[in-house]
Design a protein around this motif. Structure first.
Motif, mmCIF file in Angstrom:
data_model
loop_
_atom_site.group_PDB
_atom_site.id
_atom_site.type_symbol
_atom_site.label_atom_id
_atom_site.label_comp_id
_atom_site.label_asym_id
_atom_site.label_seq_id
_atom_site.Cartn_x
_atom_site.Cartn_y
_atom_site.Cartn_z
ATOM 1 N N ASN A 79 -0.120 2.047 -2.040
ATOM 2 C CA ASN A 79 0.552 2.001 -3.338
ATOM 3 C C ASN A 79 0.546 0.570 -3.867
ATOM 4 O O ASN A 79 1.298 -0.270 -3.413
ATOM 5 C CB ASN A 79 1.993 2.514 -3.196
ATOM 6 C CG ASN A 79 2.669 2.731 -4.533
ATOM 7 O OD1 ASN A 79 2.325 2.102 -5.521
ATOM 8 N ND2 ASN A 79 3.648 3.616 -4.559
ATOM 9 N N GLY A 80 -0.360 0.298 -4.832
ATOM 10 C CA GLY A 80 -0.361 -1.011 -5.481
ATOM 11 C C GLY A 80 -1.131 -2.092 -4.768
ATOM 12 O O GLY A 80 -1.007 -3.272 -5.111
ATOM 13 N N LEU A 81 -1.926 -1.749 -3.766
ATOM 14 C CA LEU A 81 -2.738 -2.715 -3.035
ATOM 15 C C LEU A 81 -4.217 -2.351 -3.164
ATOM 16 O O LEU A 81 -4.563 -1.166 -3.113
ATOM 17 C CB LEU A 81 -2.369 -2.725 -1.550
ATOM 18 C CG LEU A 81 -1.238 -3.642 -1.082
ATOM 19 C CD1 LEU A 81 -0.966 -3.378 0.396
ATOM 20 C CD2 LEU A 81 -1.578 -5.102 -1.290
ATOM 21 N N SER A 110 -10.495 -6.504 -2.258
ATOM 22 C CA SER A 110 -10.448 -7.430 -3.386
ATOM 23 C C SER A 110 -11.117 -8.756 -3.024
ATOM 24 O O SER A 110 -11.561 -8.958 -1.890
ATOM 25 C CB SER A 110 -9.003 -7.685 -3.813
ATOM 26 O OG SER A 110 -8.336 -8.484 -2.850
ATOM 27 N N THR A 114 -4.621 -10.782 0.153
ATOM 28 C CA THR A 114 -3.466 -9.977 -0.257
ATOM 29 C C THR A 114 -2.657 -9.596 0.976
ATOM 30 O O THR A 114 -3.187 -9.520 2.092
ATOM 31 C CB THR A 114 -3.900 -8.706 -1.003
ATOM 32 O OG1 THR A 114 -4.866 -7.994 -0.213
ATOM 33 C CG2 THR A 114 -4.517 -9.041 -2.348
ATOM 34 N N GLY A 116 0.401 -6.899 2.643
ATOM 35 C CA GLY A 116 1.034 -5.594 2.514
ATOM 36 C C GLY A 116 1.989 -5.323 3.647
ATOM 37 O O GLY A 116 1.992 -6.019 4.673
ATOM 38 N N THR A 179 2.645 4.487 4.391
ATOM 39 C CA THR A 179 2.304 4.033 3.044
ATOM 40 C C THR A 179 2.389 2.520 3.005
ATOM 41 O O THR A 179 3.423 1.941 3.354
ATOM 42 C CB THR A 179 3.243 4.627 1.982
ATOM 43 O OG1 THR A 179 3.162 6.057 2.027
ATOM 44 C CG2 THR A 179 2.845 4.150 0.584
ATOM 45 N N PHE A 181 2.569 -0.939 0.904
ATOM 46 C CA PHE A 181 2.992 -1.499 -0.373
ATOM 47 C C PHE A 181 2.683 -3.001 -0.388
ATOM 48 O O PHE A 181 2.584 -3.625 0.667
ATOM 49 C CB PHE A 181 4.494 -1.311 -0.573
ATOM 50 C CG PHE A 181 4.927 0.121 -0.712
ATOM 51 C CD1 PHE A 181 4.972 0.727 -1.958
ATOM 52 C CD2 PHE A 181 5.292 0.858 0.404
ATOM 53 C CE1 PHE A 181 5.373 2.047 -2.094
ATOM 54 C CE2 PHE A 181 5.696 2.182 0.289
ATOM 55 C CZ PHE A 181 5.734 2.780 -0.977
ATOM 56 N N PRO A 182 2.551 -3.594 -1.576
ATOM 57 C CA PRO A 182 2.363 -5.057 -1.639
ATOM 58 C C PRO A 182 3.572 -5.770 -1.046
ATOM 59 O O PRO A 182 4.701 -5.316 -1.184
ATOM 60 C CB PRO A 182 2.237 -5.337 -3.145
ATOM 61 C CG PRO A 182 1.863 -4.028 -3.754
ATOM 62 C CD PRO A 182 2.508 -2.974 -2.912
#
Length: 204
Positions: A79-81, A110, A114, A116, A179, A181-182
């Protein structure tokens, strides 16, 4: 006289509306702050009790293995990564009380580093209190460089006590779901370089 009263009433309406809007905003902000503060406590509560399908943390392996199996399925979500995240195997059949290791793999798709953090739960929710994880990557910040992949092990067993409870004794399949998330990380401040110094510090 009636016209004067109507004018006064119309003047009060905008003021009343502004008061209602301000009160709603204050209420929403207060509730939001309370919810944010409650997240760590809720996570701790779920980990201890298994409430809401949250699995248990175990410090040691089960010393009892039953001659009965249960199927464990593995689910993955992002979710969002900009990550690809999946289990290496979609399901296993294990004996109740048997300790098993499986692995998930995550890849950063990417062009920048990043971070998570994963949350988890199991279904059916009544099985949460009996699904014990000895090793897990949940609630741990993971940072991946561009294109980097990482294998993440999960070591678990299903508590033999699951067969002693009427609401769980007939469960044949358990799904473990993660799940990602960032994870917002605060950048470290960079000291200003002295005048005339050719070496510059790069922000991390």
């Amino acid at each position: 006289m009636a016209d004067r009263n109507d004018t006064a009433a119309e003047t009060k309406k905008p003021a009343n509306n502004r008061g209602i809007v301000i009160a709603c905003l204050v209420f929403a902000s207060t509730m939001g702050g309370m919810a944010y503060a409650a997240v760590p406590l809720y996570e701790l509560f779920c980990q201890v009790t298994g409430y809401g399908g949250t699995t248990q943390r175990a410090e040691q392996y089960s010393d009892t293995i039953l001659d009965r199996t249960v199927k464990v399925r593995f689910d993955s979500n992002v979710n969002g990564l900009p990550w690809t995240f999946r289990p290496k195997q979609r399901e296993v059949e294990v004996r109740i009380g048997e300790t098993i290791q499986v692995e998930y793999v995550a890849t950063n798709n990417s062009e920048r580093t990043t971070s998570g953090q994963a949350t988890y739960n199991v279904t059916p929710q009544t099985a949460g209190a009996f699904f014990n994880k000895v090793e897990c990557f949940c609630f741990t910040e993971m940072s991946l460089e561009p294109g980097e992949s990482i294998d993440m092990p999960v070591v678990f067993f299903v508590d033999p006590a699951i067969v002693d409870q009427r609401e769980t004794q007939n469960i044949e399949t358990i799904t473990l779901s993660y799940t990602f998330f960032p994870h917002a990380t605060e950048a470290a401040p960079v000291a200003a370089a002295p005048v005339g110094d050719e070496k510059n510090s790069d922000s991390l």
